[in-house]
Design an enzyme around this catalytic site. Sequence first.
Site, mmCIF file in Angstrom:
data_model
loop_
_atom_site.group_PDB
_atom_site.id
_atom_site.type_symbol
_atom_site.label_atom_id
_atom_site.label_comp_id
_atom_site.label_asym_id
_atom_site.label_seq_id
_atom_site.Cartn_x
_atom_site.Cartn_y
_atom_site.Cartn_z
ATOM 1 N N ASP A 35 44.678 21.212 -4.114
ATOM 2 C CA ASP A 35 43.352 20.660 -4.361
ATOM 3 C C ASP A 35 43.472 19.145 -4.224
ATOM 4 O O ASP A 35 44.550 18.610 -3.892
ATOM 5 C CB ASP A 35 42.862 21.097 -5.758
ATOM 6 C CG ASP A 35 41.333 21.067 -5.878
ATOM 7 O OD1 ASP A 35 40.650 20.530 -4.980
ATOM 8 O OD2 ASP A 35 40.818 21.563 -6.900
ATOM 9 N N HIS A 87 40.519 22.446 -1.217
ATOM 10 C CA HIS A 87 39.502 21.501 -1.727
ATOM 11 C C HIS A 87 38.283 21.439 -0.802
ATOM 12 O O HIS A 87 38.438 21.304 0.420
ATOM 13 C CB HIS A 87 40.106 20.110 -1.845
ATOM 14 C CG HIS A 87 39.088 19.043 -2.131
ATOM 15 N ND1 HIS A 87 38.531 18.869 -3.384
ATOM 16 C CD2 HIS A 87 38.497 18.125 -1.325
ATOM 17 C CE1 HIS A 87 37.658 17.869 -3.328
ATOM 18 N NE2 HIS A 87 37.612 17.410 -2.093
ATOM 19 N N HIS A 144 35.831 19.758 -13.375
ATOM 20 C CA HIS A 144 34.771 20.727 -13.053
ATOM 21 C C HIS A 144 35.452 22.087 -12.892
ATOM 22 O O HIS A 144 36.682 22.163 -12.857
ATOM 23 C CB HIS A 144 34.021 20.354 -11.763
ATOM 24 C CG HIS A 144 34.878 20.389 -10.539
ATOM 25 N ND1 HIS A 144 35.719 19.346 -10.186
ATOM 26 C CD2 HIS A 144 35.072 21.337 -9.592
ATOM 27 C CE1 HIS A 144 36.366 19.661 -9.083
ATOM 28 N NE2 HIS A 144 36.001 20.859 -8.696
HETATM 29 ZN ZN LIG Z 1 38.757 20.109 -5.299
#
Ligand SMILES: [Zn+2]
Length: 295
Positions: A35, A87, A144
């Site tokens: 990510d 990502h 998040h």
């Molecule tokens: Zn991400």
Amino acid sequence: MKRSFTALVALILAAACAPQEQQPANDLKVLISVDMEGIAGAVHSEEMGRTGKDYDLFRVIMTEEANAAIEGALAAGATDILVRDAHGSARNILPDLLRREALLLRDWSGGPLGMVEGIDETFHAVVFVGYHAKAGTPDAILQHTMTGRVADISINGISMPEAGINALIAGEFGVPVVFVAGDQAICDESWEILGDVVCVATKQGIGDERSAALSLHPEVAQEKIRDGVERAIRARGEYSPYRLEPPYTMVLQLRTLEHVERAATYPGAVRTGEMELTYTSDDLMEVITAFAEMR
Ligand SMILES: [Zn+2]
């Protein structure tokens, strides 16, 4: 004819390496899911997407952190390495800068495996790089959970960051997560859920709704990732696949009524609060699929 991913990879490797040496007994397969929010230095959403001026710099750093993990895996004896770009668009890692020992999986297939797509029961260890804390975590950078619409997801009462959900998917295939890199907050959440995995904190968040970041230099972070991944993969026998007991009950809190009402139309979803939906199944992948559709 539809081939499994493993069969496809075997075909690619056979074509690339013919004549083939067969070493099934000594193979060591590692999946590295990368990510972006957790990489060294990154702090703002403008750095995370292609409309941002600094995105190109941070995709280089993302690629370098992936390379550091590949180098650690190779040092630990990995024979097959799959890097999953995990990502946003899943088109961030720069293919030509990635170490050539790894295969790179880009873009989304629409399938339920998402950030750990490519995983199957032939892998021996999973590594997370660039990961971030779950929605609502204080002192966490770019926190998040999958989308901005999710306030919280829990499975069997355990509130999950993306690392927890992806570890459950890997666990379904019997593969343990051994290493996490990201900010200090995802290290804390990973230790809470996954136990004693090796975690490298690339930076420390400061602040609640949004955070400032106190970060290591990217090269220092990469040295720690290289060393940590090697150590974690060498110790892979000490880690267990992450599993919960069925039935699996997902409780999903969304942020807007509009999204709650839309998610409530998913077959099997039950509205259990103003902003809350519950979904239960004995099949973990059904729950993962429901989450992907409802979030
Ligand atoms: Zn991400």
